[in-house]
Design a protein around this motif. Structure first.
Motif, PDB file in Angstrom:
ATOM      1  N   MET A   1       0.816  -1.210   0.000  1.00 11.54           N
ATOM      2  CA  MET A   1       0.000   0.000   0.000  1.00 11.54           C
ATOM      3  C   MET A   1       0.854   1.265   0.000  1.00 11.54           C
ATOM      4  O   MET A   1       0.411   2.320  -0.460  1.00 11.54           O
ATOM      5  CB  MET A   1      -0.919  -0.018   1.228  1.00 11.54           C
ATOM      6  CG  MET A   1      -2.020   0.977   1.189  1.00 11.54           C
ATOM      7  SD  MET A   1      -3.257   0.681   2.455  1.00 11.54           S
ATOM      8  CE  MET A   1      -2.330   0.861   3.951  1.00 11.54           C
TER       9      MET A   1
ATOM     10  N   SER B   1       1.272   3.867  -3.109  1.00  6.83           N
ATOM     11  CA  SER B   1       0.341   4.912  -3.548  1.00  6.83           C
ATOM     12  C   SER B   1      -0.256   5.743  -2.416  1.00  6.83           C
ATOM     13  O   SER B   1      -0.781   6.820  -2.669  1.00  6.83           O
ATOM     14  CB  SER B   1      -0.801   4.278  -4.339  1.00  6.83           C
ATOM     15  OG  SER B   1      -1.579   3.465  -3.500  1.00  6.83           O
TER      16      SER B   1
ATOM     17  N   ILE C   1      -7.038   2.969  -6.294  1.00  4.14           N
ATOM     18  CA  ILE C   1      -5.975   2.073  -5.808  1.00  4.14           C
ATOM     19  C   ILE C   1      -5.954   2.089  -4.281  1.00  4.14           C
ATOM     20  O   ILE C   1      -5.948   1.036  -3.632  1.00  4.14           O
ATOM     21  CB  ILE C   1      -4.604   2.494  -6.387  1.00  4.14           C
ATOM     22  CG1 ILE C   1      -4.564   2.254  -7.890  1.00  4.14           C
ATOM     23  CG2 ILE C   1      -3.470   1.752  -5.691  1.00  4.14           C
ATOM     24  CD1 ILE C   1      -3.418   2.967  -8.595  1.00  4.14           C
ATOM     25  N   ASN C   2      -5.948   3.296  -3.709  1.00  2.00           N
ATOM     26  CA  ASN C   2      -5.926   3.411  -2.246  1.00  2.00           C
ATOM     27  C   ASN C   2      -7.166   2.791  -1.616  1.00  2.00           C
ATOM     28  O   ASN C   2      -7.082   2.138  -0.569  1.00  2.00           O
ATOM     29  CB  ASN C   2      -5.799   4.876  -1.830  1.00  2.00           C
ATOM     30  CG  ASN C   2      -4.429   5.438  -2.127  1.00  2.00           C
ATOM     31  OD1 ASN C   2      -3.461   4.693  -2.262  1.00  2.00           O
ATOM     32  ND2 ASN C   2      -4.340   6.748  -2.246  1.00  2.00           N
TER      33      ASN C   2
ATOM     34  N   PHE D   1      -9.051   0.267  -2.798  1.00  2.00           N
ATOM     35  CA  PHE D   1      -8.934  -1.191  -2.834  1.00  2.00           C
ATOM     36  C   PHE D   1      -7.888  -1.694  -1.841  1.00  2.00           C
ATOM     37  O   PHE D   1      -8.093  -2.712  -1.179  1.00  2.00           O
ATOM     38  CB  PHE D   1      -8.620  -1.686  -4.246  1.00  2.00           C
ATOM     39  CG  PHE D   1      -9.823  -1.813  -5.121  1.00  2.00           C
ATOM     40  CD1 PHE D   1     -10.741  -2.836  -4.926  1.00  2.00           C
ATOM     41  CD2 PHE D   1     -10.068  -0.896  -6.134  1.00  2.00           C
ATOM     42  CE1 PHE D   1     -11.869  -2.953  -5.723  1.00  2.00           C
ATOM     43  CE2 PHE D   1     -11.183  -1.005  -6.944  1.00  2.00           C
ATOM     44  CZ  PHE D   1     -12.088  -2.032  -6.738  1.00  2.00           C
ATOM     45  N   PHE D   2      -6.761  -0.986  -1.737  1.00  2.00           N
ATOM     46  CA  PHE D   2      -5.737  -1.401  -0.774  1.00  2.00           C
ATOM     47  C   PHE D   2      -6.246  -1.310   0.665  1.00  2.00           C
ATOM     48  O   PHE D   2      -6.031  -2.214   1.475  1.00  2.00           O
ATOM     49  CB  PHE D   2      -4.473  -0.549  -0.926  1.00  2.00           C
ATOM     50  CG  PHE D   2      -3.615  -0.916  -2.103  1.00  2.00           C
ATOM     51  CD1 PHE D   2      -3.810  -2.081  -2.827  1.00  2.00           C
ATOM     52  CD2 PHE D   2      -2.576  -0.087  -2.484  1.00  2.00           C
ATOM     53  CE1 PHE D   2      -3.008  -2.416  -3.903  1.00  2.00           C
ATOM     54  CE2 PHE D   2      -1.761  -0.411  -3.562  1.00  2.00           C
ATOM     55  CZ  PHE D   2      -1.978  -1.575  -4.273  1.00  2.00           C
TER      56      PHE D   2
ATOM     57  N   SER E   1      -9.155  -7.883  -3.164  1.00  2.00           N
ATOM     58  CA  SER E   1      -9.163  -6.423  -3.216  1.00  2.00           C
ATOM     59  C   SER E   1      -7.757  -5.886  -3.464  1.00  2.00           C
ATOM     60  O   SER E   1      -7.561  -4.965  -4.266  1.00  2.00           O
ATOM     61  CB  SER E   1      -9.728  -5.871  -1.910  1.00  2.00           C
ATOM     62  OG  SER E   1      -9.763  -4.476  -1.941  1.00  2.00           O
TER      63      SER E   1
ATOM     64  N   GLY F   1      -6.441  -3.748  -6.706  1.00  2.00           N
ATOM     65  CA  GLY F   1      -5.684  -2.501  -6.524  1.00  2.00           C
ATOM     66  C   GLY F   1      -4.352  -2.535  -7.247  1.00  2.00           C
ATOM     67  O   GLY F   1      -3.944  -1.545  -7.879  1.00  2.00           O
TER      68      GLY F   1
END
Length: 190
Positions: free
Chosen positions: A36, A39, A54-55, A57-58, A152, A156
């Protein structure tokens, strides 16, 4: 003699499974937290829609992995603290044959009046049944949360690869995913 020596075979096996699941979920949470960092430190003014996705999903994956580790550990500890009598009872439940509703409906000599639900059943017993069902579900949900958390994270990573990397890198990483995913799915089917 320790409590583990008194465990019945199925109970001990399930207990060991939850112990390993808790370890795996904790490890994957740490990996996900590390991934993580690629990003999450992007300044707010530089965040694109892709970085926000992206954030998201992470973070969703990290939360699900942590919850999975926590629930698996609690279930492991609960199984570890069973008394010998409780362990024997649970073993009997594991070994009991599962009968379908159809078999019960066709059972000879059973009066239909005995099978009907009593209309005067109190709300407290209904609520108690829901609590028992919810508790039983919560014992076996850590694996689902772990699968959803890892999925997830994978989504991401794919979004990151396709929006932040060169096309060749995106294609190679995606091909790696496509090659490995059938084996992972096969593990869960078995």
């Amino acid at each position: 003699m320790s409590a583990n020596h008194l465990m019945e075979p199925h109970v001990a096996s399930v207990q060991k499974g939850f112990e390993l699941l808790a370890i795996a979920a904790t490890f994957l949470s740490a990996v996900q937290a590390q991934v993580m960092t690629i990003s999450i430190n992007t300044p707010s003014e530089a965040q694109t829609t892709a970085i926000c996705l992206i954030n998201a999903f992470f973070l969703i994956g990290l939360v699900l992995d942590i919850i999975s580790a926590f629930l698996a550990f609690l279930t492991y500890r609960w199984l570890q603290r069973l008394s010998h009598e409780e362990s024997v009872y649970l073993e009997e439940v594991f070994e009991a044959p599962i009968t379908s509703l159809k078999d019960e409906e066709e059972a000879p000599g059973v009066d239909d009046a005995e099978c009907t639900t009593d209309a005067t059943k109190s709300n407290s017993s209904l609520i108690e049944g829901w609590i028992v069902s919810w508790s039983a579900l919560s014992l076996f949900i850590p694996m689902l949360f772990l699968i959803l958390g890892v999925s997830s994270m994978a989504v991401g990573i794919q979004i990151f690869i396709w929006t932040q990397q060169k096309l060749m890198v995106a294609i190679l990483v995606t091909l790696t995913y496509v090659t490995v995913i059938p084996f992972i799915i096969g593990l869960f089917i078995i």
